[in-house]
Design an enzyme around this catalytic site. Structure first.
Site, PDB file in Angstrom:
ATOM      1  N   CYS A 239     -33.809 -32.526 -41.403  1.00  0.00           N
ATOM      2  CA  CYS A 239     -33.458 -31.321 -42.158  1.00  0.00           C
ATOM      3  C   CYS A 239     -33.150 -30.207 -41.174  1.00  0.00           C
ATOM      4  O   CYS A 239     -33.352 -30.345 -39.973  1.00  0.00           O
ATOM      5  CB  CYS A 239     -34.612 -30.896 -43.080  1.00  0.00           C
ATOM      6  SG  CYS A 239     -35.096 -32.147 -44.279  1.00  0.00           S
TER       7      CYS A 239
ATOM      8  N   GLY B 229     -28.599 -32.008 -42.825  1.00  0.00           N
ATOM      9  CA  GLY B 229     -29.014 -32.340 -44.179  1.00  0.00           C
ATOM     10  C   GLY B 229     -27.916 -31.994 -45.160  1.00  0.00           C
ATOM     11  O   GLY B 229     -27.507 -30.841 -45.258  1.00  0.00           O
TER      12      GLY B 229
ATOM     13  N   ASN C 224     -38.845 -28.734 -41.545  1.00  0.00           N
ATOM     14  CA  ASN C 224     -38.117 -29.828 -40.906  1.00  0.00           C
ATOM     15  C   ASN C 224     -39.152 -30.750 -40.288  1.00  0.00           C
ATOM     16  O   ASN C 224     -39.913 -30.337 -39.421  1.00  0.00           O
ATOM     17  CB  ASN C 224     -37.164 -29.291 -39.833  1.00  0.00           C
ATOM     18  CG  ASN C 224     -36.530 -30.404 -39.008  1.00  0.00           C
ATOM     19  OD1 ASN C 224     -36.439 -31.536 -39.455  1.00  0.00           O
ATOM     20  ND2 ASN C 224     -36.105 -30.071 -37.801  1.00  0.00           N
ATOM     21  N   GLY C 225     -39.185 -31.998 -40.740  1.00  0.00           N
ATOM     22  CA  GLY C 225     -40.150 -32.948 -40.206  1.00  0.00           C
ATOM     23  C   GLY C 225     -40.767 -33.776 -41.299  1.00  0.00           C
ATOM     24  O   GLY C 225     -40.224 -33.899 -42.397  1.00  0.00           O
TER      25      GLY C 225
ATOM     26  N   TYR D 147     -28.156 -38.125 -30.989  1.00  0.00           N
ATOM     27  CA  TYR D 147     -27.330 -38.081 -32.204  1.00  0.00           C
ATOM     28  C   TYR D 147     -27.543 -36.855 -33.077  1.00  0.00           C
ATOM     29  O   TYR D 147     -26.574 -36.277 -33.558  1.00  0.00           O
ATOM     30  CB  TYR D 147     -27.603 -39.344 -33.033  1.00  0.00           C
ATOM     31  CG  TYR D 147     -26.881 -39.390 -34.361  1.00  0.00           C
ATOM     32  CD1 TYR D 147     -25.496 -39.517 -34.419  1.00  0.00           C
ATOM     33  CD2 TYR D 147     -27.577 -39.314 -35.557  1.00  0.00           C
ATOM     34  CE1 TYR D 147     -24.818 -39.564 -35.631  1.00  0.00           C
ATOM     35  CE2 TYR D 147     -26.912 -39.371 -36.788  1.00  0.00           C
ATOM     36  CZ  TYR D 147     -25.540 -39.492 -36.812  1.00  0.00           C
ATOM     37  OH  TYR D 147     -24.877 -39.533 -38.015  1.00  0.00           O
TER      38      TYR D 147
END
Length: 486
Positions: free
Chosen positions: A16, A42, A117-118, A257
């Site tokens: 995210c 996201g 985020n996570g 990436y």
């Protein structure tokens, strides 16, 4: 609803993205711009929460930032000089509006909005305990667990309640929280997920990547350190370090990436690192060929590095369409195999009769690699050699990356030779784990003290995985029953 790439689940999804603005006119508009720059992280949903000094305002929607936050009415409704936002892939919890962040709750201390985020790797156990003591959950997101831990903490101040909550969770998190009194930004003690801080004058900005600072014209100040809480309130910026110091383990796949190539991660240019990975790949796995061809767009920087190191020409042998959206077509089984051709097409005059080195960032299930190798053969390639700019992905991630379960990871089930046979390439090679570390400036991976979280390659998870055991127990909560990865 605009989304991206409906056909291909053969990539690791990019967790995210979070973005926050403290103290700016039209803060929500700045957040919308920042989220647009983080859209690659996201693409299923987006949301913004703002605070005008008296009231909180929230808007959340499925789909891209564009199309959901380009309405003047919506942006006017997000009043205030403080705002946070989130773009989401569903790592924990299904894709539904109730799971779209920021999540918002009215606590005893006032309004509380949180963007995460996570992934919390003990969320199932914590949720089970909270429900037994009377908590009522409104979503299936692990992030809501943090809200309930804050709400039920016996500490007096909101900051102490928040710290108390974080000390109970395992896993990975970069969080931006908006409260009545200010903004809190923090990273987990290992720094697995990224978070940076920037400024425009007196305005403070937090973001998952530096590229989001660039889009709003903010100056990069520094990364939020692992285990650090940064509080912006009353015109002051205060740093708190409530956790015992640990050796940090930031996610190595940010360099491979996830992050945009024009971002800076942990002081390193992502683009430069990816070229260095490609060069390392060429040194470790040379091949007699005519052309180096990237699988766009993720394989492009590594392919440039491979070409420069090997002396082979770099060519765009595959052209990517950037206009494939989920609403374009609803494929049945009969046309589902055409999905790759909608996204990629061979540059036939360039490929015909040539020996090709194909460069991609990773192989997950292998289905896309198989189709692209076949595409090169259909275009007349004499030989197709696949080179991968990361080690084999052999393990699931539980830290905020939507990885298939191990049984669906090609490298977990097959040897490299068996993988080569599966994708029907003439040869297949991966960069070594030590080669990946060398591209990042290390001499090699220190097995007793690795610099990065590389569990997807090595199986060396830096935290406990409580929920992994919980999911195997009978009568487990439906919260994470469908979750196969973080």
């Amino acid at each position: 609803m605009i989304t991206t790439n409906p056909f291909d689940d053969d990539k690791l999804r990019e967790e995210c993205g979070v973005f926050g603005v403290a103290g700016a006119i039209d803060a929500a508009a700045m957040v919308a711009l920042g989220l647009h720059a983080l859209q690659h992280r996201g693409q299923e949903a987006a949301g913004i929460s703002s605070f005008d000094g008296r009231l909180f305002h929230n808007h959340k929607a499925l789909g891209h930032v564009a199309g959901n936050f380009d309405s003047e009415d919506i942006m006017r409704s997000l009043k205030g000089e403080w705002a946070i936002g989130h773009v989401r892939y569903s790592t924990t919890g299904e894709t539904a509006l109730r799971n779209v962040q920021p999540l918002y709750a009215e606590l005893a201390s006032g309004g509380f909005a949180i963007a995460h985020n996570g992934n919390i790797s003990n969320a199932m156990k914590l949720r089970h305990d909270l429900i037994r003591t009377g908590s009522i959950f409104q979503s299936t997101s692990d992030t809501e667990t943090i809200i309930h831990l804050v709400a039920t903490s016996r500490y007096r101040t909101l900051l102490d309640k928040f710290i108390d909550a974080l000390k109970q969770v395992e896993g990975a998190y970069s969080l931006i929280c908006l409260t009545d009194s200010g903004m809190i930004a923090c990273r987990d003690p290992l720094g697995i997920r990224p978070l940076v801080m920037g400024k425009i004058g007196d305005t403070v900005i937090f973001a998952s990547e530096t590229v989001a600072l660039d889009i709003v014209g903010a100056e990069f100040v520094r990364s939020v350190e692992p285990g650090e809480l940064v509080v912006v309130s009353g015109g002051e910026i205060r740093s708190h370090r409530p956790f015992a110091e640990k050796n940090s383990r930031p996610c190595i796949f940010e360099h491979v990436y996830f992050s945009r190539p024009d971002s800076i991660v942990d002081g390193s240019s992502v683009y430069t690192v990816r070229k260095a990975i490609g060069a390392q790949l060429a040194m470790e796995n040379p091949v007699d060929a005519d052309l180096v061809v990237p699988v766009p767009d993720s394989g492009t920087p590594a392919a440039i590095g491979y070409a420069q190191q090997s002396g082979l020409p770099f060519e765009l042998g595959i052209i990517r369409s950037h206009y494939v959206g989920r609403t374009f077509i609803q494929p049945g089984d009969g046309v589902r195999h055409l999905g790759v051709k909608l996204k990629h097409n061979a540059n036939r005059p360039l490929i015909d009769g040539k020996k090709i080195v194909l460069i991609d960032d990773s192989i997950v299930r292998g289905t896309t690699s198989l189709k692209i190798v076949q595409m090169m053969r259909d275009a007349g390639a004499a030989e197709v050699h696949m080179r991968i700019a990361s080690p084999p992905t052999m393990h699931s991630c539980f830290y905020g990356v939507d990885t298939p379960e191990r049984s669906k990871l090609l490298a977990a089930q097959k040897s490299i030779e068996e993988m080569r046979q599966f994708i029907q390439a003439d040869s297949l090679s991966f960069v070594s784990i030590n080669g990946l570390y060398r591209a990042l400036g290390e001499s090699e991976r220190q097995d007793n003290k690795p610099r990065y979280c590389d569990a997807c390659f090595t199986g060396d998870y830096p935290t406990s995985l409580t929920d992994l055991a919980e999911r195997e127990q009978p009568n487990q909560l439906t919260l994470l029953a469908e979750r196969v990865a973080g």
